[in-house]
Design a protein around this motif. Structure first.
Motif, PDB file in Angstrom:
ATOM      1  N   UNK A 546       0.869  -1.175   0.000  1.00 18.37           N
ATOM      2  CA  UNK A 546       0.000   0.000   0.000  1.00 18.37           C
ATOM      3  C   UNK A 546       0.904   1.222   0.000  1.00 18.37           C
ATOM      4  N   UNK A 547       0.853   1.999  -1.072  1.00 17.72           N
ATOM      5  CA  UNK A 547       1.878   3.010  -1.335  1.00 17.72           C
ATOM      6  C   UNK A 547       1.240   4.362  -1.600  1.00 17.72           C
ATOM      7  N   UNK A 548       1.801   5.410  -0.999  1.00 21.41           N
ATOM      8  CA  UNK A 548       1.454   6.790  -1.337  1.00 21.41           C
ATOM      9  C   UNK A 548       2.702   7.463  -1.901  1.00 21.41           C
ATOM     10  N   UNK A 549       2.586   7.959  -3.126  1.00 21.12           N
ATOM     11  CA  UNK A 549       3.627   8.807  -3.706  1.00 21.12           C
ATOM     12  C   UNK A 549       3.070  10.226  -3.681  1.00 21.12           C
ATOM     13  N   UNK A 550       3.599  11.056  -2.811  1.00 20.38           N
ATOM     14  CA  UNK A 550       2.986  12.344  -2.480  1.00 20.38           C
ATOM     15  C   UNK A 550       3.930  13.494  -2.851  1.00 20.38           C
ATOM     16  N   UNK A 551       3.406  14.435  -3.620  1.00 13.91           N
ATOM     17  CA  UNK A 551       4.154  15.661  -3.945  1.00 13.91           C
ATOM     18  C   UNK A 551       5.561  15.336  -4.442  1.00 13.91           C
ATOM     19  N   UNK A 552       5.625  14.481  -5.430  1.00 12.98           N
ATOM     20  CA  UNK A 552       6.892  14.024  -5.967  1.00 12.98           C
ATOM     21  C   UNK A 552       6.900  14.151  -7.489  1.00 12.98           C
ATOM     22  N   UNK A 553       8.058  13.900  -8.086  1.00 13.52           N
ATOM     23  CA  UNK A 553       8.215  13.983  -9.533  1.00 13.52           C
ATOM     24  C   UNK A 553       8.591  12.603 -10.062  1.00 13.52           C
ATOM     25  N   UNK A 554       7.809  12.119 -11.014  1.00 16.54           N
ATOM     26  CA  UNK A 554       8.043  10.824 -11.651  1.00 16.54           C
ATOM     27  C   UNK A 554       8.522  11.103 -13.062  1.00 16.54           C
ATOM     28  N   UNK A 555       9.765  10.701 -13.346  1.00 13.04           N
ATOM     29  CA  UNK A 555      10.390  11.036 -14.627  1.00 13.04           C
ATOM     30  C   UNK A 555      10.463   9.813 -15.526  1.00 13.04           C
ATOM     31  N   UNK A 556       9.884   9.915 -16.736  1.00 12.20           N
ATOM     32  CA  UNK A 556       9.862   8.836 -17.704  1.00 12.20           C
ATOM     33  C   UNK A 556      11.154   8.854 -18.523  1.00 12.20           C
ATOM     34  N   UNK A 557      11.740   7.665 -18.707  1.00 10.38           N
ATOM     35  CA  UNK A 557      12.996   7.547 -19.445  1.00 10.38           C
ATOM     36  C   UNK A 557      12.804   6.696 -20.703  1.00 10.38           C
ATOM     37  N   UNK A 558      13.591   6.994 -21.707  1.00 11.90           N
ATOM     38  CA  UNK A 558      13.604   6.140 -22.878  1.00 11.90           C
ATOM     39  C   UNK A 558      14.256   4.800 -22.541  1.00 11.90           C
ATOM     40  N   UNK A 559      13.961   3.799 -23.351  1.00 14.47           N
ATOM     41  CA  UNK A 559      14.494   2.468 -23.106  1.00 14.47           C
ATOM     42  C   UNK A 559      15.910   2.350 -23.662  1.00 14.47           C
ATOM     43  N   UNK A 560      16.517   1.233 -23.423  1.00 10.94           N
ATOM     44  CA  UNK A 560      17.936   1.066 -23.736  1.00 10.94           C
ATOM     45  C   UNK A 560      18.267   1.335 -25.196  1.00 10.94           C
ATOM     46  N   UNK A 561      17.292   1.111 -26.094  1.00 14.14           N
ATOM     47  CA  UNK A 561      17.536   1.296 -27.527  1.00 14.14           C
ATOM     48  C   UNK A 561      17.045   2.643 -28.048  1.00 14.14           C
ATOM     49  N   UNK A 562      16.704   3.557 -27.128  1.00 14.85           N
ATOM     50  CA  UNK A 562      16.285   4.898 -27.513  1.00 14.85           C
ATOM     51  C   UNK A 562      14.824   5.045 -27.821  1.00 14.85           C
ATOM     52  N   UNK A 563      14.047   3.973 -27.722  1.00 15.51           N
ATOM     53  CA  UNK A 563      12.609   4.062 -27.985  1.00 15.51           C
ATOM     54  C   UNK A 563      11.862   4.547 -26.746  1.00 15.51           C
ATOM     55  N   UNK A 564      10.684   5.082 -26.983  1.00 15.84           N
ATOM     56  CA  UNK A 564       9.835   5.566 -25.895  1.00 15.84           C
ATOM     57  C   UNK A 564       8.642   4.638 -25.754  1.00 15.84           C
ATOM     58  N   UNK A 565       8.577   3.903 -24.670  1.00 19.42           N
ATOM     59  CA  UNK A 565       7.445   3.020 -24.400  1.00 19.42           C
ATOM     60  C   UNK A 565       7.581   2.514 -22.976  1.00 19.42           C
ATOM     61  N   UNK A 566       6.463   2.452 -22.273  1.00 16.71           N
ATOM     62  CA  UNK A 566       6.577   1.918 -20.933  1.00 16.71           C
ATOM     63  C   UNK A 566       5.322   2.077 -20.109  1.00 16.71           C
ATOM     64  N   UNK A 567       5.463   1.729 -18.827  1.00 18.33           N
ATOM     65  CA  UNK A 567       4.354   1.699 -17.884  1.00 18.33           C
ATOM     66  C   UNK A 567       4.867   2.287 -16.569  1.00 18.33           C
ATOM     67  N   UNK A 568       4.125   3.228 -16.010  1.00 22.35           N
ATOM     68  CA  UNK A 568       4.562   3.848 -14.757  1.00 22.35           C
ATOM     69  C   UNK A 568       4.370   2.891 -13.587  1.00 22.35           C
ATOM     70  N   UNK A 569       3.196   2.318 -13.458  1.00 22.37           N
ATOM     71  CA  UNK A 569       2.901   1.472 -12.298  1.00 22.37           C
ATOM     72  C   UNK A 569       2.523   0.063 -12.735  1.00 22.37           C
ATOM     73  N   UNK A 570       2.783  -0.900 -11.854  1.00 17.56           N
ATOM     74  CA  UNK A 570       2.335  -2.286 -12.047  1.00 17.56           C
ATOM     75  C   UNK A 570       1.979  -2.852 -10.678  1.00 17.56           C
ATOM     76  N   UNK A 571       0.781  -2.507 -10.173  1.00 19.62           N
ATOM     77  CA  UNK A 571       0.386  -2.989  -8.850  1.00 19.62           C
ATOM     78  C   UNK A 571      -0.015  -4.456  -8.881  1.00 19.62           C
ATOM     79  N   UNK A 572       0.235  -5.147  -7.793  1.00 19.77           N
ATOM     80  CA  UNK A 572      -0.236  -6.533  -7.620  1.00 19.77           C
ATOM     81  C   UNK A 572      -0.956  -6.632  -6.280  1.00 19.77           C
ATOM     82  N   UNK A 573      -1.836  -5.683  -6.031  1.00 18.20           N
ATOM     83  CA  UNK A 573      -2.474  -5.492  -4.742  1.00 18.20           C
ATOM     84  C   UNK A 573      -3.343  -6.670  -4.323  1.00 18.20           C
TER      85      UNK A 573
END
Length: 684
Positions: A546-573
């Motif tokens: 159970x997680x709270x991310x509060x007043x923070x900055x989440x920075x998206x990065x390109x993948x190892x090959x320079x492409x842009x694709x991804x997922x911020x969260x993957x909960x298994x609650x």
């Protein structure tokens, strides 16, 4: 964790939201340790105290101590009752009363609406109880004629609305218009939408002392009138990571600034435009202050005066003005100067809220044991793990591992039998201290016992309850490009315990950066993350905690090959538990538009009993976020799980649809930070 999942059938969700009472959060940004006040039961009510403690009778120094305008010095509400408040309603009730009060703030009070400024009446002392008094999302306003007010020992923070140099939201920490005899002392003021302190419209006889001002565009403005009447003393304040008005002093009759520390911290996004500015017809005396890294440290208009005495300038650039004839402060009040060379250390340790102010008990909280880590051998240990190893098993009180600035290339594990551990960077910035390693899930262990697996790849693992990580950087620097032959999940920070605080940290990685688990599936695991930066690309905030991310900055990065694709969260609650809440934060990065999902539903091993949950609310989403922001995973439909948004903004936000669920106001009222933490108040 792997991107590929076996397909499995999933049942429809049948869960009910748990309705929780709002709790006030103790500030995660302070560096003191001790008990926090209870919030319910008898302690929740304002209480009058028969005995008046010494701090409640203290009066101001500087120009606030000078008799003028019918007021003899500044002593606040010392002639009235002392009351303790823990709610916004009670704080406003007593602060706006006509009779004098000493008002002790003994909890975190969230302003509603954000930006609210309580209109304080005369003859008030508003003081934080030790380090537990917090005002979040707003501040105080002292209007025309208000006088004899003391604001002390509080943390006032976080009304920032996501726009630097904000012209739309005049949300200050403390603002006064034509007020007089005001003492602002030992506060921590930061991250507001406009100014931290505004002394405006002929306000006078003001003293500002021993405060920490930081993380803001405009620190401290004085003036906004053609009249030359303001008398102000500004001493022993630490002003850092602020861009302008440090302070800007416009048409002040007498401005006495001494023993202040202005610091522009290298490597941060905030750069100073100028330091002390004497504007209009201001007469300023500037003594024994220390300027480090500041651009244009001292400026004056051609019509203004600055008399400098004994100041030190280190690494500064640009203008450093002086000239004219000012005044002798000792003709108005007595004062003693500290040595300029001592100012940085003195203010780093002495500014902000004190545990000795605002408390009515004479019993001191037990001091935390501190273990010092330094690569150069100047501490007790040279590695962080060595300090962890020195913590006794089943310790009953907090142990602080203070890590001096440097890069520590090591794997660190805090085992479950060592609770109450704080690992804290000792530098002035979270960038000063870094723990880094480069293991990945598919790498072979040196002992030949197999691969690390995802949790085993973590650079820092926190497996003990009631533990904290503060003011440092944790990185996994595994090179995916060179190792595409192995499973490349590479965790920077893993938690697998309950009541974990991550405050003021940077967590760097690519795939699976931040893993947030519990000790076992049937065990609770609450994590509160505040004022932090998290970077990654695939499933990089994930797990069953159970997680709270509060007043923070989440920075998206390109993948190892320079492409842009991804997922911020993957909960298994687990079912009937809270999952991941991202609150009042920002999600952005140098990636392609429409390339990232906000999350996908992880059912480990095809587990049909879990009920993944992510809620993202009141957060700024960049154009990188897809218009259909949620994704299926492993054959499970995200629509059968719990994914929702509420009042997000930015180019990546969108309206309600079947592919973009939005909470109603009523639903959102049950999905706030306090509901997520379920009766736990994170300690400072």
């Amino acid at each position: 964790m792997s991107e590929n999942r076996n397909k499995a059938r999933h049942r429809k969700r049948k869960t009910a939201l748990v309705v929780g009472l709002p709790l006030a959060l103790t500030a995660a940004g302070t560096m003191a340790y001790g008990a926090v006040f209870g919030l319910f039961g008898e302690d929740a009510q304002p209480k009058a105290s028969a005995a008046v403690p010494a701090w409640a009778t203290q009066a101001a120094d500087g120009f606030a101590s000078v008799d003028a305008l019918g007021q003899k010095g500044t002593y606040g509400g010392r002639d009235g009752k002392t009351v303790t408040v823990k709610t916004l309603a009670d704080l406003e009730k007593y602060a706006t009363a006509t009779e004098p009060y000493v008002i002790v703030v003994a909890a975190t009070i969230n302003m509603d609406p954000v930006g609210k400024e309580i209109k304080v009446k005369s003859d008030k002392t508003i003081v934080g109880s030790g380090t537990s008094g917090q005002i979040v999302g707003g501040g105080f306003f002292l209007g025309s004629g208000v006088h004899n007010v003391i604001i002390r020992n509080l943390t006032i923070r976080d009304s920032y609305q996501g726009t630097w140099n904000d012209k739309e939201h005049d949300f200050d920490a403390i603002q006064m218009d034509n007020a007089h005899h005001v003492w602002i002392d030992h506060n921590d003021l930061r991250h507001m939408a406009d100014g931290l302190i505004d002394v405006r419209k002929d306000s006078t006889n003001v003293t500002v002392s021993w405060n920490k001002l930081s993380q803001d565009n405009k620190a401290f403005g004085i003036g906004w009138t053609e009249n030359v009447v303001t008398d102000i003393t500004i001493h022993h304040n630490w002003i850092r990571e602020t861009e302008q008005r440090n302070p800007s002093t416009d048409n002040a009759a007498h401005a006495h600034l001494y023993n202040n520390f202005l610091e522009d911290v290298a490597g941060t996004d905030i750069k100073s435009s100028y330091g002390n500015y004497s504007r209009g017809r201001t007469k300023m005396v500037l003594e024994n202050s220390y300027f480090q890294g500041v651009n244009n440290p001292v400026m004056k208009d051609s019509t203004a005066t600055v008399v400098q005495k004994g100041n030190t300038f280190v690494g500064t650039t640009g203008r450093n003005d002086s000239g004219g004839t000012a005044f002798d402060p000792k003709s108005y009040y007595s004062y003693t100067l500290d040595k300029t060379a001592d100012v940085p250390a003195l203010l780093k340790s002495g500014t902000g809220p004190r545990s000795s102010i605002g408390t009515t008990s004479t019993t001191k909280a037990a001091a935390a044991t501190t273990l010092v880590v330094a690569k150069d051998g100047s501490g007790q240990y040279k590695t962080v793990q060595a300090a962890v190893d020195a913590v006794p098993a089943n310790n009953s009180s907090r142990i602080v591992i203070s890590v001096k600035p440097g890069t520590y290339r090591e794997v660190v594990k805090v085992p479950a039998n060592k609770p109450h551990v704080t690992i804290q960077g000792a530098g002035s910035s979270r960038k000063d201290t870094t723990i880094v390693y480069g293991n990945a899930a598919g790498m072979q262990k040196p002992d030949g016992s197999g691969t690390y697996g995802t949790p085993g790849s973590a650079t820092l693992s926190v497996q003990s309850d009631d533990s904290q990580v503060r003011n440092l950087t944790v990185t996994n620097d595994f090179d995916e490009a060179k190792h595409q032959d192995i499973a490349n999940q590479a965790v920077a920070l893993l938690t697998s315990a309950d009541k974990i605080v991550l405050d003021g940290v940077i967590v760097n990685g690519d795939q699976d950066t931040l893993e947030l688990e519990t000790a076992a599936k049937d065990k609770p695991g609450r994590v509160y993350i505040a004022n932090s930066y998290i970077t990654g690309n695939v499933d990089f905030i994930f797990g069953r905690a159970t997680v709270v991310v509060d007043k923070s900055v989440i920075t998206l990065k390109k993948r190892w090959n320079g492409t842009s694709a991804g997922y911020v969260t993957a909960p298994s609650t687990p079912a009937n538990r809270k999952g991941i809440l991202i609150n009042k934060s920002a999600i952005n990065g140098d990636v392609s538009a429409g390339s990232f999902f906000l999350g996908r539903n992880w059912h480990p091993g095809g587990d049909t009993t879990v009920d993944p949950q992510t809620t993202i609310r009141e957060t700024t989403l960049s154009a990188a976020i897809k218009s259909t922001p949620w994704s299926d995973m492993g054959g499970f439909s995200w629509k059968d799980d719990r994914f929702a948004e509420y009042k997000n903004t930015g180019a990546g936000s969108g309206g309600a649809s079947g592919n973009r669920p939005q909470l109603t106001d009523a639903q959102a009222a049950d999905q706030e930070v306090a509901d997520w933490l379920g009766g736990w108040t994170p300690g400072a």
